[in-house]
Design an enzyme around this catalytic site. Sequence first.
Site, PDB file in Angstrom:
ATOM      1  N   GLU A  31     -79.050  -2.824 -11.387  1.00 18.86           N
ATOM      2  CA  GLU A  31     -77.680  -3.111 -11.717  1.00 18.86           C
ATOM      3  C   GLU A  31     -78.269  -4.644 -12.705  1.00 18.86           C
ATOM      4  OE1 GLU A  31     -74.691  -6.344  -9.683  1.00 18.86           O
ATOM      5  OE2 GLU A  31     -75.565  -4.639  -8.782  1.00 18.86           O
ATOM      6  N   GLU A  81     -71.356 -13.198 -14.342  1.00 20.61           N
ATOM      7  CA  GLU A  81     -70.544 -13.161 -13.267  1.00 20.61           C
ATOM      8  C   GLU A  81     -70.151 -14.619 -13.306  1.00 20.61           C
ATOM      9  OE1 GLU A  81     -71.745 -10.875  -9.420  1.00 20.61           O
ATOM     10  OE2 GLU A  81     -73.745 -11.476 -10.355  1.00 20.61           O
TER      11      GLU A  81
END
Length: 546
Positions: free
Chosen positions: A434, A439
Site C-alpha cells: 500500500e 492521508e
Amino acid sequence: MKKVMKKYGSFLLICLAFMACQEDEPGLSTLLTPANLSITTDIASDQSGNVSVTTTADNALNIHVIFKENNDPVVVKPGEPATFQYTQSGQYSQIITVVAYGTGGTASSKTITIDLDVRLLIDPAILQKLAGDGTKRWVWNKEELGHWGADAAFNDQNDGFPAPPNSMNPCLYDDVLVFSYDENDSYGYQLETGVNDETLVGWADVQYFFPNATPQQFVDECHDISTANSTAVKSIDTDTSFLVVEEDGELYLEVENSTLSFWSGASRYKIIELTDDFLHVRGDHQPILETIEIAYYHQFRPEDYDPNAGFESEFNTLFWSEEFSVAGTPDPAVWNIDTGVLGVAGTPTGNNEAQVYTNDPNNIKVENDVLKITAIADGSGGYTSGRINSLGNFEFQYGRVEIRAKLPTGGGTWPALWMLGGDLLSNPWPGAGEIDIMEHVGNNQDNIIAALHDPINFGATPRTVTTTVTGVSDDFHLYSMEWTASGITFLVDNVEFGTIANDGTRPFDKDFFFILNVAMGGNLGGTIDPAFTQSTMEVDYIRVYK
C-alpha cells in the site's frame, strides 16, 4: 500612464466647473435650472478613505457626484449623502465634481477640493500571496483547463464554458499583471499588454468600441484598446492602484479604473482562490450588447512559476491523466465505484471506520471539472461517503504522480489519496503493498501523512513521513510522489518532505492502482465531532509522468 477606453453613459462631462449647462427641449413650458448648490463633506478621520458628500440645490431632481476623474458618478437625491472610498494611500488633495440636474436636462455643476489622509491596510498574509516582495508578476495559467471561463453572473462554480488549455488567442497570454506596494502602504497595480499593446476584448463589446470591426458571435478579438472609439467614452488606467476588501466573509480584489487582462468591463473581482502560486477570480459584468450580466473567470500563476521548482524529477513525460472533465458519475472506463469489494483493508468497516460507502451522487460525483467525494452524517448516528478505485482499468509501475486536491474538514474526517498493488485479489493486504500518497485527519488539521504498508511494516507500524501545510481544507494543493526502484519520495506543492526506501524485500516493484476516498472515524480518523454534518474532498486532476 497609459490610457485605454471604456463606455461612459452620461453627458455630464460637457458641464464645466461652476458653469450651468442646458439643453433646449421643445414642448417644455418651464425649464428650471438648479441653483444655489450647497455641498457639505464628511471625511472619515480613521484613514479609511471614506468620504460622504451631501448636496442641496433649488430646482434639482437628482445629484451626480464624481469623486474621481473618469469614475462613474454616484447618483443620489438632493439632501441624500453620496459615499465613496478612496483607495490610494497617502496625504493628497482630491477634486470632487457635483452636478445637479433639473427639468428638461438642465444642469448646474460645482467643484470642491478636499484634503485626504489615507492609509489602507491589506491583511499581510493576503498581501504576501498577491504581491510577494512588492513586485509580483502574474500571467495566465494557460496550461490548465478553465484558466479562462464564462458563465451566469455571481456563480463561483463555472458551469458554463471552461477554456481548454492554450485555447485562447495568444494576445491574451502575453499580458502581465503586476502588484506592488511600498513602505507607506500604497498599493500599485499595472497591466502590461504585450505585442502591439493588444489584449483580448469580449466579442459583445468589440463593435461598440471598434465600429469598423465585424466580430463573429462568441469570437473575442485582439485590439489595441488605447484606440477604442465611441461617442461616449471614459478612460481606464493600466497603471493604477489595487485593494483587497472583505464583505460578508468573502474577499474581493479591486483594480481601480482598470481590468485584469481580458477586457470585459469588470474592475472588481471576487477572489475564489488565492495562494502563493495561484490566483483565481471571478468578475461580473454586463456587456454593452447583452441584456444579462456574465461571470468571467480568470486563473493566473506567477510569471516565474515552476511546478517542479525545488525538486528535479526524472519523470517528465505525461503518461496518463484524469482531468475529471465529464460531469456526473466518474468515468466507468477508469473508475470502479467501490462499496466494499477489496478485502480486509478496503471494506467499509475496515480500520473500525464508521462510514458506509455508496454510489449515491450526493456522496460521489464529478461536477465543474472536479471530483467531489462527500462524507455526510445521515441524521441517525451513521455516515455515508464515497470511494473509487482504478483496479483492472488503470495500473502502472514507477513514475511521478501529481494529484491536485482540496481536503474536507471536521473532527473524524479521514480523506486519502492512495494506491494498492494490482495483485490484491490474489495477494491480500498487506502482501500486495500500500502506498499512501496523502492521508489527513480532521482532528489534526493541516498535518499531512504519507506512508508505505507492506508485510514487514503495516497497520499500526507503517513507515511514514509527515509535514504541515497551512490551509489544506481552504485551498487546493498538489500532492505528489516520485516512485523508483530505490525509493518513494513524497511532496506537497513540489516541496519534498520525505523519502522512504524501496528494495527487493518490499512489494513496490509492480503495478499499483489508485484509490480515492473519505472515511469517517476509525483507527486513524479518531473521534467524530457530534456537530459534523458533511464535508467534501475535491480532486482537480491526477497526472502520471514517466
